[in-house]
Each structure stands twice: as C-alpha cells, then as structure tokens.
Design an enzyme around this catalytic site. Structure first.
Site, PDB file in Angstrom:
ATOM      1  N   ASP B  92      54.386   9.567 108.802  1.00  0.00           N
ATOM      2  CA  ASP B  92      54.005   8.185 108.512  1.00  0.00           C
ATOM      3  C   ASP B  92      53.189   7.672 109.700  1.00  0.00           C
ATOM      4  O   ASP B  92      52.983   8.378 110.680  1.00  0.00           O
ATOM      5  CB  ASP B  92      55.235   7.337 108.200  1.00  0.00           C
ATOM      6  CG  ASP B  92      56.174   7.221 109.387  1.00  0.00           C
ATOM      7  OD1 ASP B  92      55.818   7.702 110.479  1.00  0.00           O
ATOM      8  OD2 ASP B  92      57.267   6.668 109.219  1.00  0.00           O
ATOM      9  N   ASP B 273      59.903   9.922  99.744  1.00  0.00           N
ATOM     10  CA  ASP B 273      60.710  10.242 100.920  1.00  0.00           C
ATOM     11  C   ASP B 273      61.806   9.195 100.995  1.00  0.00           C
ATOM     12  O   ASP B 273      61.615   8.050 100.554  1.00  0.00           O
ATOM     13  CB  ASP B 273      59.896  10.179 102.217  1.00  0.00           C
ATOM     14  CG  ASP B 273      59.710   8.743 102.679  1.00  0.00           C
ATOM     15  OD1 ASP B 273      58.870   8.038 102.095  1.00  0.00           O
ATOM     16  OD2 ASP B 273      60.443   8.310 103.584  1.00  0.00           O
TER      17      ASP B 273
END
Lengths: 375, 375
Positions: B92, B273
């Site tokens: 991320d 996720d």
C-alpha cells in the site's frame, strides 16, 4: 508396549553414551529435553521438534494440573494426543513450580497445599496425587514429588528437605506400583527418584543412598541450577554421580547453558531439561556454534548472513540476521518462532555432537575445542 | 521478467474469474491477500502461506518505511528476499496508516508530514516518495498515495479528498514512469490508482473518471470498510465498479469478512486484503465453513473434533478444539500460530471455492448456500 530400559553403550572418560527405550520410542543419551510447560514447547510446532531430532519433551505437572486439569487431559486421550506429540514425554512432579510460582503454599509431611497463580484456586499436591496426575497425563517418565529448597539454605534446612523428599519418594513409589498393578500406569511408564541435598556432599550421599535402597528406574539430581555458581554445581555432581548405579539413567534437572551441558556430560549426566533455548529465543537471543548472539543488537541490522549456514534447521539457515533483528525489534511472533526453533535445533545438534564424540572416544578434545568456540 | 497483465477468463452474473500475471508469478482472481504488515504475516511461516495457496501478500509501506526503513530493505536485496517470500507482493502507499496510526500528522497539497508511532521521529510522505519507497521495497504492485477520509464525513470534505487523491495519482504516475525509465522499477512492477469518494456516487464517479483519464494497470476502491454499514459499502461498489474498465483488475482495500468477500465478488471485485483472518486468529477466533468459532468459549473445552476434518490445512485438521481452547486460555504462542494459519487457509479455500463456482457458472447458487452456512 515395550518395557522401559536403559542401555549404557559406551563411556569416554566420565561421559556416557546410552539409550533409553520407552513405550513411545528410543531416546539417545546424553539427551536434552525442550520444555513444553503447558502442553506446548512455546512457539514451536511438534513437527519442527521432530525434524530437529527431539526425542523427548518435558511437560510441567503444576501447569497442566491447574489448566486444563489432569482429569480433562485424560478424558481427551492423554497428553500425547492432546498436544500432538507421539514421542516420549517426561513430566516433573509439580513440586519445583509450586515453590516458585504458587501463592500461599504450605508444606506439611502430607504434601503441599497452595493457591494457583492463575486464578487463586486452592489445590493440594502429595506424593500420591503427583503420581496420579502423571498417570492421568500419561507421560512416559514420571518424577517423584520432592522438596526443593532454594540456595543458599542452612545445612539443617537442606537435611530436612532430603529426609522429607526420601519419605515422599517411598510414598510415590508405593503409589506408582499400585497404579501399575491397577493398570493405570501404562507398560513402559516409569518413575524416577530425585536426589536433593544442596551442595553438601554428605546430604547428597544420604539422599542417594536412601533412593538406591528404594530402587528407581532412573535418578534425577534436583536442587541445582537454583542460583549457585557453576563450579558448586559441578562439584556437587562430582560428589553425587559416582554413588549412583551406572546402569540407570541420570537426569540433571533444569540445566542449562551449552557450557553447563558439556561439563555435566563430562561428569556422567545422561538427561537434561531447561527453558533456556526457548526462553532465550523469545528474548531475541540465539545459540550458535560461535556463541550466543543477541539479535536485538544493531550490529545485526544489515547482516545478510543467516545464524548458521551449515545448520539443518531452516530457521538457522534460511533467514538473515538482519531480518531476525528486524523481527525482534518489531516484536513480531515470527521472531520468537524462528529463534526458539533455531535454539532448540542447536541444542539437539550440540547433544548429537557430544554423542558422536563419546562414541568415537574423543570427548575430552571435543569438549575443550567446543568450550573455547562457545565462550 | 514477465510484464504485468490481467486476463478476465470468465464472468458469472457480476462475478469475475481472472488471472493477474506478474514477474513473480500468477495470481488467480478473485484473490485474497493476507496482510504482512511489517514484512511478516503475523505468526505464520511463508512456507505455510504457500502451502495454503496464498499467491500474493500485502505489506505496509508505512510500517516498513519506519522500521527497518525502505533504503535498508533495498540494501538487503528487497522485501521478497528479506521476508523469504518469492511470490508477488502488493504494497500500500502508507497513506491509510499515516491517518490511523501516526502522531501529529499534517496534510498539505505536497503530501503528509507525521511523527512515527514507534519513536516519535519525523517523516514525510508524498506521492513521489511513496513510489520511491515501494520501488526500494521492490513490491510487484504499488499503490498511489491517496487521502482516505474516515466516515462519516461531509460531501465537501470527501470531494476535496477525491480531488487531492487525483492530483496525487497524477504525480504518483509521473514518478513511477520516471522510476521505470531509470530502471528503478523492475519489469512487471505496476502502479494502481485508488478510487475515493466515500459513499457518494457522484464523487466516486468523479474519482473513477479522473483515474481512467490517467490510465492505471489496476484500480482499487479505497475509503470503504471504515465504519459504514455493509449495505452502504455494497451500494457504493454497485455505483463504482461498472464505471471501471472490465479489462483491469479491481481491488477492494481492507475488506473483509467472508460474507463481505462473497458480496463483493458478486459485484465484480477481483482482489482483497484484510487483517481479519490473522488478527482474529490472535484473538482466539476461527473461521470455518460452519461459521466463526470463539475458541475461548468453554463449550470447546472437551471437544476432540478439529476445526475442520476436511481441510487441507494441518492446523484445521489435526488439532482438537479442546487443545486450541487450552492454548487460547493459556495465551500460548501456538494458539495464535495455529488459528492464524487455519484462518488464512480458510480464506484461501473460500476464494478457491468462489473461483470454481464462477468457472462452473453457479456462483449465485453457491453464494446463497455458503452465506446461509456461514451466517
């Protein structure tokens, strides 16, 4: 099932190479038993223990009697099935942990009454109850309940503990034989006596003689590694072990560092247990053939080398010290998992190296070289 | 290395079966990415992840930039080598965690300045620096820095975040293409854009349109699962996903429960996720085909059944619920290890079952039956 037996295969100076046969498999000695306090060797899978060559683990009666309870473990099929470990298990009697962990303990001739350190509940442990619990757990080697006195202690206090431990040894043996007669102790299950007496040679002798009169399948040396210097421990072993029958296994309880193990094997000890490899692993320390490493130390932060390229253990061979350092700093589960695993594997490699050196009649030279490398 | 690509193999109602090809391997979609925040999926070995069928993990830029530092990871050979995971990694951008974890953060058009939650040290994150860090880590899929606003929030605040995130998307893309031109982004490495806009259909549309104008290899839907009801999340997906190009993967960030995954796949999401399987595992909870179990509950204390006899995962198949209950109560490492492992394996089984159902054109029926069983 196979009956319990011990075979002394070879001696080299004072060191002994042997083999304990139990109903659940053979234990090559000198052997190190990782500690699985509450039915798990902390942070390690049993498959990893097996792959590392562990042939026997120790479990703590005190912890298991409090949680989940011995009767519950028995209803669940015994400790081996419960913790998914089919190889031998040695259980201690609970006495040592009552002294070190329990609250409001009271020792009488009958036994010890105490409060759980977990929830304050009241419990009793007697020589007979300790045997009963260990039968319920289904361990392969049981220990008698003994009275372990912390050092330093007066000669009188240690003498009283020797006599009480001997009286308890007699009661434990009687209870164990009754269990065996009733079929509540499985074939191959055995009970060991425990030598007490601090660092006093006369008291150790009195303790040994009393136990030999009773006759046990194995003899443990208790009451050491409780704060005394290593030299005092080794001198006590030197005064104690020669009095024990050569044809029975000798177990030094709660010991120790790699150097302790080498010195004790040199003096004739066959079995050990200690939390050191696992506890150290949880604290970021690794045992290696080059000595102990503190992975928390910044010197490891960019070191791409593993703990030991030659190790058979993945944890030691496949992960960089830099990664281990990072995991320790970040307090990740994987830090405790990898370092505990690597340490248990190292202890097994150490014992295997000692067994090879004894078999090949070069223990003294091996020990000198290894002590220098580890120091 | 293989260039990045996405192939949509089959659709069934709204659900999509696909395949992402990266330099480090293929990811069958819909895919669930376990979260390896600090370079380790907590309490799980990478070998266990692979055996469970995990094809990609997520790692957090925020945590890794603070410790051990992106430059250090690069010097150590990149994140894959560092954590011993050779399959794909998605990182991320760090933006979300700066918002939720960092202290004294200050957002400007340039980026965000903040203090580390670990040691108070001062750091900056900009769209360009987020790309640079992710290139240093060497992840296979990068995310642009975005501004994620917690819900509820005003339309104005969300609109401002959409516009800022679009501006940052443009800068991230420019920075990424420069890295690629310089050879600092490996072949096959790609950057995804992130759709923001809260639960407002107009803002999501504005965000999508802006991102499509730029053109990304994949599109994430961010800013959901931040406290809104499931229905609001699903309606937002329904208003957002149809505007996205069908030939690019769609990633719903931070989601979610098994029921969330089923509903989102039904609406066309390809990637997920979430910390739920691992975090729940550390808290004594197990996901199974019969629903969620709390192993702390006394009902499990003498249950010899495993979590799931039919599972391919040892943790789910070989350990009794009674033992798991005991480990949870005793706060043993092995509790977190076994339950995290079993949960990650369950999530992979769930995704595999969805992929099979889509391939066989029976997703709606499968989803209805599975939702009933899991509820």
């Amino acid at each position: 099932m196979t009956p319990f037996s011990f075979r002394l295969r070879h001696t080299d100076a004072g060191a002994r190479l042997g083999e304990i046969t139990t109903a659940r498999g053979v234990i090559a000695t000198p052997a190190f038993m990782p500690v699985g306090t509450a039915g798990t060797v902390k942070a390690i899978y049993t498959d990893q223990l097996k792959a590392a060559g562990v042939e026997v683990v120790l479990a703590n009666t005190y912890h298991l009697m409090l949680r989940p309870g011995a009767e519950r473990v028995a209803r669940l099929g015994g400790l081996h099935a419960f913790m998914r470990w089919e190889r031998p298990i040695l259980t201690d009697s609970g006495g040592f942990q009552v002294m070190s962990l329990a609250k409001l303990r009271k020792i009488t001739e009958e036994g010890v009454a105490f409060q759980s350190h977990i929830d304050g509940s009241r419990h009793q442990l007697s020589p007979e109850r300790a045997v009963e619990i260990q039968c319920l757990l289904g361990s392969d080697i049981q220990m008698q309940l003994d009275e372990c006195v912390g050092l330093p202690a007066s000669h009188d206090a240690l003498a009283a503990a020797v006599d009480r431990s001997l009286a308890w040894a007699r009661r434990a043996q009687r209870a164990f034989l009754a269990k065996r007669a009733d079929g509540d102790a499985h074939v191959g299950q055995e009970l060991f006596g425990i030598v007490q007496g601090g660092t006093h040679r006369d008291l150790r002798a009195r303790s040994v003689d009393g136990l030999i009169d009773l006759g046990f399948a194995g003899y443990a040396v208790g009451g050491l590694a409780v704060g005394e210097p290593q030299q005092a421990m080794l001198e006590t072993l030197e005064g104690t072990l020669p009095r024990l029958p050569t044809e029975k296994p000798r177990y030094l309880m709660g010991v120790g560092t790699p150097l302790d193990l080498i010195e004790a094997v040199a003096r004739g000890v066959d079995m050990f247990d200690c939390v050191l490899p696992t506890r150290s692993g949880r604290h970021g320390q690794a045992f290696t053939w080059g000595g102990k490493l503190n992975l928390r130390n910044a010197v490891h932060s960019e070191d791409r080398a593993p703990l030991d390229r030659s190790s058979q253990c993945l944890a030691a061979r496949e992960y960089s010290r830099a990664y281990l350092h990072h995991l320790v700093k970040a307090e990740e589960y994987l830090a405790a998992m990898l370092l505990s695993w690597a340490n248990v594997a190292f202890y097994q490699e150490l014992m295997a190296a000692m067994r090879r050196a004894i078999a090949e009649g070069r223990f003294a030279a091996w020990a000198a070289a290894t002590k220098a490398a580890l120091a």
